[in-house]
Write an enzyme that holds these catalytic residues in place. Structure first.
Site, short mmCIF file in Angstrom:
data_model
loop_
_atom_site.label_atom_id
_atom_site.label_comp_id
_atom_site.label_asym_id
_atom_site.label_seq_id
_atom_site.Cartn_x
_atom_site.Cartn_y
_atom_site.Cartn_z
N PHE A 116 0.77 -1.20 0.12
CA PHE A 116 0.00 0.07 -0.04
C PHE A 116 0.75 1.18 0.02
O PHE A 116 0.43 2.31 -0.46
CB PHE A 116 -0.97 0.03 1.05
CG PHE A 116 -0.60 0.57 2.37
CD1 PHE A 116 0.40 0.09 3.51
CD2 PHE A 116 -1.13 1.92 2.73
CE1 PHE A 116 0.58 0.86 4.48
CE2 PHE A 116 -0.57 2.79 3.71
CZ PHE A 116 0.38 2.34 4.57
N LYS A 117 2.03 1.23 0.30
CA LYS A 117 3.01 2.38 0.31
C LYS A 117 3.03 2.88 -1.00
O LYS A 117 3.46 4.05 -1.17
CB LYS A 117 4.37 2.12 0.69
CG LYS A 117 4.70 1.36 2.23
CD LYS A 117 4.38 2.27 3.20
CE LYS A 117 4.72 1.59 4.70
NZ LYS A 117 3.78 0.62 4.91
N ASP A 118 2.89 2.34 -2.09
CA ASP A 118 2.59 2.87 -3.68
C ASP A 118 1.83 3.96 -3.48
O ASP A 118 1.77 4.65 -4.37
CB ASP A 118 2.38 1.70 -4.36
CG ASP A 118 3.74 0.83 -4.60
OD1 ASP A 118 4.68 1.05 -4.67
OD2 ASP A 118 3.44 -0.47 -4.84
N LEU A 121 3.62 6.87 -2.29
CA LEU A 121 5.01 6.92 -2.92
C LEU A 121 5.21 7.01 -4.36
O LEU A 121 6.20 7.34 -4.85
CB LEU A 121 5.88 6.00 -2.19
CG LEU A 121 6.33 6.31 -0.93
CD1 LEU A 121 6.99 4.95 -0.11
CD2 LEU A 121 7.27 7.40 -0.69
N THR A 151 8.30 0.45 2.60
CA THR A 151 8.57 1.97 2.14
C THR A 151 9.61 2.05 1.35
O THR A 151 9.51 2.69 0.28
CB THR A 151 8.52 2.63 3.34
OG1 THR A 151 7.57 2.95 4.26
CG2 THR A 151 8.90 4.34 3.24
#
Ligand code: PLP
Length: 505
Positions: A116-118, A121, A151
């Protein structure tokens, strides 16, 4: 006469400085060690009747416009287009809401690194490049990032080959999965650097915070026109993109006829640094009908204990679990919640954070804890997480990663305890293939296969597909090999900068 505070972003630890969104995004951390918070959040008015028919990008446009005070509409629109609609994500919309029996899984892992960091980011680099323009800076930016696994890769992928920005990622050498490590070590881009640390994630994160606050080093860099910034979830530019999918999933449910307009829903969020769930809290502040935010922890259940007792205590054993992105004892973004719940009392927050720093614990006031009713907190240990993955797979053929498995278990506990039948969205934060061994072994038992072969085996046995970014990972060449002790992190930064200067000379 009441003083009128300037609209902008303040530190959680003092109201003396107010910065624009661009300044906040570039600095990452406030100069006093606090986190930037929008002081206008309670004044934002969104016309929700107009939001329900919007696609993801259009919703993002509305929400970013409310927060990014010094960005033009076009800067925002271009960033959204580049991040979410230029082929980085698998499907037409960047996220996917799946109904599985009585619950919904909000899949946030269809981006370039399968976690989910995408969501944040992929867009942060565009925010940063525009921020540099907005503040008329001639500086170059060095992004410092501590990662518990996800991350790091997402930031590397986002910032690789972006002009005027370079990035160094620190990760706990023995604290991430084989796949996560391989994803980082194979990262391309001459402006990227990956460093393994002897220590755990908290050591790594503290090391980065110290470097960000190192005045002497900062001045040295400023002389060569380099500024530090951060891609961690303490950066306000990370937080804002996460607000969007809470709205998106609500309107998806509405448009599919699963809920009626204005009906409240719950979100279950597998939580580590408290960034994702805080975005849900901000969505609620913006008027989204949320009944409960369910905070799910793994064996490192410092947040569960906090919500139950009001005492935050990091003085405890640290467990390495199958959900490593939640192996965290210092949950940085909780500071932003404390700030909001204490009616923006920066002195109180400052004092609590000082206690956390010196004693490793603090006790929040009773008045503050009374305001945490929106939250329910629970935890799942390793066995419970594995059972949760197996159980859902056997009943429905839906495959969850361990972080999502933790959330699913905590939701089951919540259901049992409260009988609350409010429609509930489980925020699904990683592809099961990113944590293939844990997922495979939860369902089929221990295996001697190596981590890569196990992915093929998992695909065969579950009749699902390995996502493209994780296919053939073992055949890629490593491009990074630096390791250092947790006390030597600033030296690694200086070395990397020297390399960068050489490359550009
Ligand atoms: C980062 C991460 C989390 C925790 O999110 P926070 O915003 O730190 O609470 C959960 N699951 C996965 C897969 C992650 O990468």
């Amino acid at each position: 006469m009441e003083e009128i505070m300037k609209k902008g972003y303040n530190s959680t630890r003092s109201k003396d400085i107010t910065v624009t969104a661009s300044q906040g995004i570039l600095r990452g951390l406030a100069p006093d060690g606090g986190l930037f918070v929008p002081n206008f959040i309670h004044n934002i008015q969104l016309d929700q009747t107009k939001l329900s028919k919007k696609n993801y990008g259009e919703l993002a446009q509305v929400i970013f416009t409310a927060f990014l005070d010094d960005f033009s509409e076009k800067q925002i629109a271009d960033a959204i287009q580049n991040a979410y609609y230029s082929g980085k994500f698998e499907e037409k919309e960047p996220v996917n809401l799946k109904k599985v029996e009585d619950r919904y899984f909000l899949e946030l892992f269809h981006g370039p690194t399968c976690a989910f960091k995408d969501m944040a980011l992929t867009i942060l680099p565009y925010f940063m490049v525009e921020s540099i323009k907005n503040v008329n800076s001639h500086n170059k930016i060095l992004i410092l990032t501590a990662t518990s696994g996800d991350t790091g890769k997402a930031a590397l992928e986002g910032f690789a080959n972006v002009d005027d920005i370079s990035i160094i990622v620190f990760y706990p050498k023995d604290g991430v999965s084989t796949i996560q490590e391989k994803q980082m070590l194979t990262q391309i881009g001459d402006n990227t650097c990956v460093v393994g640390i002897s220590g755990n994630f908290d050591d790594t994160q503290n090391g980065v915070k110290e470097i960000l606050n190192d005045v002497e080093l900062g001045q040295k860099l400023a002389k060569s026109n380099v500024l530090f910034s951060s891609a961690n979830s303490i950066n306000i530019g990370r937080l804002l993109p996460q607000v969007v999918y809470y709205f998106y999933s609500y309107y998806e449910l509405l448009n599919r006829g699963e809920i009626v307009d204005g009906e409240e829903i719950n979100f279950v969020v597998p939580t580590g640094n408290f960034g994702n769930i805080l975005a849900g809290y901000y969505a609620k502040q913006l008027g989204l009908p949320i009944h409960k935010l369910i905070c799910a922890s793994n064996a490192n259940k410092v947040l569960t204990d906090f919500f139950e007792t009001g005492t935050y205590d990091r003085n405890r054993e640290f467990y390495k679990t199958s959900s490593p992105s939640m192996d965290i004892l210092i949950s940085s973004n909780l500071e932003r919640l404390l700030y909001d719940l204490s009616n923006e009392d920066s002195e109180a927050v400052s004092s609590l954070m000082k206690q956390l720093n010196t004693q490793g614990s603090y006790q929040a006031s009773k008045t503050l804890m009374e305001k945490t009713q929106l939250f329910y907190a629970g935890a799942a240990d390793e066995l419970e997480t594995a059972e949760s993955i197996k159980d859902i797979f056997e009943k429905t053929h839906y495959l969850m990663d361990p972080h999502t498995g933790v959330a699913n278990k905590v939701y089951n506990d919540y259901l049992k305890e409260t009988g609350d039948i409010t429609k509930t969205v489980i925020v699904s934060t990683a592809s099961p293939y990113k944590f293939g061994r844990a997922v495979y072994e939860s369902i089929f038992g221990a295996s001697d296969l190596d981590d890569y072969s196990l992915l093929d085996c998992l695909a065969q046995k579950t009749n699902t597909q390995i996502p493209a970014p994780l296919r053939d990972l073992d055949k890629k060449e490593n491009r990074h090999s630096v390791q250092c002790h947790k006390t030597d992190m600033s030296k690694a930064v200086v070395d990397f900068l020297k390399d960068q200067e050489k490359n550009h000379a």
